[in-house]
Scaffold this motif. Structure first.
Motif, mmCIF file in Angstrom:
data_model
loop_
_atom_site.group_PDB
_atom_site.id
_atom_site.type_symbol
_atom_site.label_atom_id
_atom_site.label_comp_id
_atom_site.label_asym_id
_atom_site.label_seq_id
_atom_site.Cartn_x
_atom_site.Cartn_y
_atom_site.Cartn_z
ATOM 1 N N ARG A 1 -13.204 -26.858 -50.756
ATOM 2 C CA ARG A 1 -12.408 -27.387 -49.824
ATOM 3 C C ARG A 1 -10.874 -26.899 -50.090
ATOM 4 N N TYR A 2 -10.354 -27.032 -51.248
ATOM 5 C CA TYR A 2 -9.233 -26.603 -51.774
ATOM 6 C C TYR A 2 -9.040 -25.040 -51.611
ATOM 7 N N GLN A 3 -10.189 -24.345 -51.940
ATOM 8 C CA GLN A 3 -9.997 -22.832 -51.654
ATOM 9 C C GLN A 3 -9.790 -22.527 -50.228
ATOM 10 N N ASN A 4 -10.671 -23.015 -49.305
ATOM 11 C CA ASN A 4 -10.648 -22.955 -48.120
ATOM 12 C C ASN A 4 -9.287 -23.440 -47.498
ATOM 13 N N PRO B 1 -13.429 -16.351 -51.829
ATOM 14 C CA PRO B 1 -13.481 -14.907 -51.711
ATOM 15 C C PRO B 1 -13.443 -14.228 -50.138
ATOM 16 N N LYS B 2 -14.264 -15.102 -49.234
ATOM 17 C CA LYS B 2 -14.121 -14.483 -47.962
ATOM 18 C C LYS B 2 -12.790 -14.319 -47.550
ATOM 19 N N ASP B 3 -11.717 -15.134 -47.858
ATOM 20 C CA ASP B 3 -10.414 -15.000 -47.082
ATOM 21 C C ASP B 3 -9.833 -13.906 -48.033
ATOM 22 N N GLU B 4 -9.979 -13.674 -49.333
ATOM 23 C CA GLU B 4 -9.410 -12.680 -49.836
ATOM 24 C C GLU B 4 -9.927 -11.083 -49.235
ATOM 25 N N SER C 1 -15.830 -31.944 -57.863
ATOM 26 C CA SER C 1 -16.915 -31.473 -57.342
ATOM 27 C C SER C 1 -16.931 -30.233 -56.741
ATOM 28 N N LYS C 2 -18.080 -29.568 -56.635
ATOM 29 C CA LYS C 2 -17.826 -28.294 -55.858
ATOM 30 C C LYS C 2 -17.620 -28.168 -54.668
#
Length: 236
Positions: free
Chosen positions: A117-120, A126-129, A111-112
């Motif tokens: 959550r995996y990205q964070n 994108p925010k972290d990058e 799911s989105k």
């Protein structure tokens, strides 16, 4: 019929109206993405269990002198076979979890919310990058002009000295409900971070007890000596 149903979003396929989910929500858990896998419920539930287990194990060790494994009757320590088994269990669980995650991602079952959550968690959003790029640019700028921060501090200090009653808080005022939401979100994040560390700490304590035969307290002393915190005059 067991409470299983096919979800339109290709998620866990579990009916969230089942009794276990109602019970979990009553206890304050988030069951919106199911109870198994890398979900908010699983992380927090296992994390709370690990926190409780770690605290209970430490208290019992202070009373009896026995480590966690000894407390449950496994007194043959150190035990190389058990140590290797725990290492194998950790590796197998990690591989299985990664394989399931990649399967969900490649088949479109993730799911989105899970993807985000995996990205964070991995710092790949994108925010972290953008934050990394900005941090690099800022570090380069400060390297070229080392007086920037000192000048800014001097300006703020001069303004505070000139007007003691001046305020530099430019953040907008929040309503009581908004403040409550911010506080709740912050406390949930802190609890989840503590839960993650407790899971790591509990497993590491059991693993090292199997390797060395020492419980949490002897391990703490050992780490203190390794880091130089406990020297020859510490009495340990």
């Amino acid at each position: 019929r067991g409470g299983l149903a096919v979800r339109a979003d290709g998620g866990s396929g579990i009916n969230l109206s089942g009794f276990p989910y109602l019970l979990a929500r009553k206890a304050g858990f988030d069951t919106s993405e199911g109870i198994a896998g890398f979900t908010p419920f699983a992380e927090l539930f296992i994390g709370r269990t690990a926190m409780g287990g770690f605290a209970t194990g430490l208290a019992q060790e202070l009373i009896t002198g026995d480590g966690i494994l000894a407390q449950i009757g496994w007194r043959d320590q150190p035990n190389e076979a058990l140590f290797e088994f725990l290492l194998f269990f950790l590796a197998a669980s990690t591989v299985a979890g990664v394989a399931v995650t990649f399967k969900q991602l490649s088949s479109g079952e993730m799911s989105k919310a899970q993807f985000k959550r995996y990205q964070n968690f991995l710092g790949l959003s994108p925010k972290d990058e953008q934050a990394r790029v900005e941090a690099t640019r800022e570090a380069q700028q400060k390297e070229l002009d080392g007086y920037a921060l000192a000048e800014e501090f001097s300006a703020v200090a001069a303004a505070a000295t000139a007007s003691p009653d001046a305020t530099f808080d430019e953040s907008p005022e929040l309503s009581p409900a908004q403040e409550q939401d911010v506080t709740t979100a912050y406390l949930r994040k802190i609890e989840l971070d503590n839960a993650r560390w407790a899971m790591v700490g509990f497993f590491a304590a059991v693993l090292m007890e199997a390797k060395t035969g020492g419980g949490i307290i002897p391990q703490g002393i050992m780490y203190g000596k390794m880091l130089g915190v406990l020297g020859p005059d510490s009495g340990f």
